[in-house]
Design an enzyme around this catalytic site. Sequence first.
Site, mmCIF file in Angstrom:
data_model
loop_
_atom_site.group_PDB
_atom_site.id
_atom_site.type_symbol
_atom_site.label_atom_id
_atom_site.label_comp_id
_atom_site.label_asym_id
_atom_site.label_seq_id
_atom_site.Cartn_x
_atom_site.Cartn_y
_atom_site.Cartn_z
ATOM 1 N N SER A 22 -141.465 5.543 -99.550
ATOM 2 C CA SER A 22 -141.780 6.791 -100.241
ATOM 3 C C SER A 22 -140.828 7.128 -101.385
ATOM 4 C CB SER A 22 -141.806 7.944 -99.241
ATOM 5 O OG SER A 22 -142.961 7.866 -98.440
ATOM 6 N N GLU A 40 -129.169 -34.506 -119.761
ATOM 7 C CA GLU A 40 -128.433 -33.809 -120.809
ATOM 8 C C GLU A 40 -128.396 -34.560 -122.139
ATOM 9 O OE1 GLU A 40 -127.226 -30.831 -120.869
ATOM 10 O OE2 GLU A 40 -127.569 -30.291 -118.774
#
Length: 853
Positions: free
Chosen positions: A387, A111
């Site tokens: 489907s 960081e």
Amino acid sequence: MADKTQSREERRKQQQHSKNKGKKKSKGLVKKTFLTLVVLGIVGMLAGVATFAFMVKDAPKLDEKLLKDPISSEVFDMDKETITEIGSVKRDYVDYEDIPKMVENAFIAVEDSRFYQHNGIDVIRLGGAVIANITDGFGSEGASTITQQVVKNSFLSHEKTISRKAQEAWLSFQLERKYTKQEIFEMYVNKIWMAAGGHGVATAAKVYYGKELDELTLAEAALLAGMPQSPANYNPFEYPEKAEKRRNIVLTLMNRHGFITKEELEEAKSVDVVSTLVKEEDRPTGDIPYDAFIGQVIKEIKKKYPDLNPFSDGLKIYTTLDRKAQDHVENLLAGNAGVQFPDNKFQAGITLLDTKTGEIRALGGGRNRKGDFGFNFATDSKRQPGSTIKPILDYGPAIEHLKWGTYHMLDDKPYKYSTGQPINNWDNKHMGPMTMRTALALSRNVPALQAMQAVGLEQSKTFANGIGIPLKEIHEAYSIGGLGGKHDKGVSSLEMAGAYSAFGNNGLYTEPYSVIEVELRDGTKLNLKPETKVAMQDYTAFMVTDMLKSVVQWGTGTRANVPGQHIAGKTGTTNYDKAVREKHNIPWGAVPDSWFVGYTPNYTAAVWTGYANPNKNYLIGTEQKISQDLFKNLIQQVSAGDTEDFTMPNSVEKVKIEKGTMPAKLASEFTPPDQVLNEYAVKGNIPTEVSEKFDKLEMPSELKAEFLEASNEISLSWQHEGGDGVQFEVYGALNDGNEQLLITTTEKSVSIPVEYVGFYSFKVVAIREEMKSDPATTTLEIADPTTEEDIGEGSEDGTETDTGSGETGSGESGSGDTGDNGSGDTGTGDDSTGDHGTTDDDGSTDDEDTDNN
């Protein structure tokens, strides 16, 4: 001569004087320029200081309570009633002296590696970010130090503006003057959000590893240090692979900055992430209501505003949640609302949308969920759609680009992909020519592939992308739901609901969303509503919808039908690859996924059912119908009393088609009613040819029957002007016996031997190809000469005739109306299969389909 000529010395002095004069002028210009720049620099600096002062004049004051305690955010439902507060409930505070050096080094390495060298602003790091922001646009790269992150998370909004950055820098400088580095670091590691791990690194250590902070290994500390950049994406419970990649980046940076050796780096990178985590059954239960929905809220905010933190920024979040619908969904998944499940491992993902707006009304993230914001089967799960993809990739694009009507004929026959591989239907049978409506309603695979091939794969992909199905590639197997490409692993319930809602909303697509607006602490309001766009023509949306209504009315989805409701929807199941089936000993007929996606004019719901690990558990028998049961139950609840239907747009017109014609033809005035299909066409694109199949030939005339006693025969004769190619079917019956076809002839007379006395009836029908005439009929009575003196009273030659004709109808049964004499016509007619397919003995339509990838 001497007066006019200068000596060499004089000329030299004159030239030197000119040069000195030029140098004085040049030096004067440089001096003026320098002074001007100095003045401009001072003015610019003063202007910059003034501007900076103006931007920071409204900066908030440092508040120690805000520095140490995150501010929870308030979440509201669709009625602007408070649902809950998030962010302040889970945190174990840790003092700096109790933070292991290894943990501190991990955070600093990733960081802010120069944390102990700068005064709150890292000028070196800032320089690189400035260059990137100039070349790539403001906000493209951050340069925030740990100090700046503490300030940002405590006091400021997360908008990337120059004013906010100026305030952030000013407050960071003040923070560094007021607090030690150790105190600032303590604030940071206790304030950061760690996804399911709550606030702070100490809480995260307990949640993810069940350990105190000083018990963490290097690999575990590095993983936690990597999470603050994107907590949701690096949550090891949900995304262990992403978490491991991020952990390894942290370890590499720790090595680069001298915190660990190469050997320690390699050893820590070899640790499997999943093996170190708390077991699923030991993870804490959640305490945030509606966490499946609120988890989606957080994702949307982080996606659109990455710098906002809903857990610590004190936001007011206005959502689309329908609390009653959400309660019902959660009751459904708990098995408390009428739908039963086979076991506790059975899973379901449910999305409920407002069809017209795309607003998410409810989310069912799964059954037996643990913890807050865990894996969401409605939004995170990517499964093959079976489907349910057919309207999206096959029939929708065909209507959109080819302007097919709902009657368009396709041939369900033995067929192959372009690669030569056979494609099969779910029942391994073929039903022959059928309309597009029937192919979709009965979920036939072969016609679906034919539709995709006709419109083109790229058109199909573009259509799908336009309604929120993010396909990166396209293959023919996709036509029946086999999304098995390198990049396309499946779709989510949320994505399918969004796509289907576009069909129900006249072709307008709005990306499903759960957040309407976010209000920041300073009163700034951010609108998070996505834009609605035209995704397809309104005729495409309407005709797909009308065909999907047939799915529910008489097709594969009748179980999802709600009486009195106008519902369009589609079933879908997937299948196992043969190798997978054999490897895991999965029985034939079992499927991994079952879907039902449907909608009314007001609500759209997408339901997926299956198991988290489909290779260990599968759906078999009626378990494959639970998705329909869940849909029906949900729609009944939210749409009670709703009778609104879908409106036909002006771009569509009704058309009457004769059943079985291929290509489709208009029904003629002679087409029997049971052979007429009421379908829809894009206006101006109806068939131009009218069927002649049932057009009637002229009826035979002057039909006479005469008994020839000498030869013991009946002579039949008639007249007809039908021309070439006409044949005549002659039928006869004795007394009350069955009518029989006696002969088919091209002549206009026949002789029929007489074997018995009695009452004879005859019928003659003209035929040519598929055309038939009405029948001409007559009767003749032959009496026994030993008991009757007169034979055939009423005529001199002993015959009695009746040339009156009765009407016949032709159709699938071939039966006709009786003639004037009361005899019935059996006739001949089509044996063709009805357009709605076969049904089971109980009257239910055969179901269901699988993809064949």
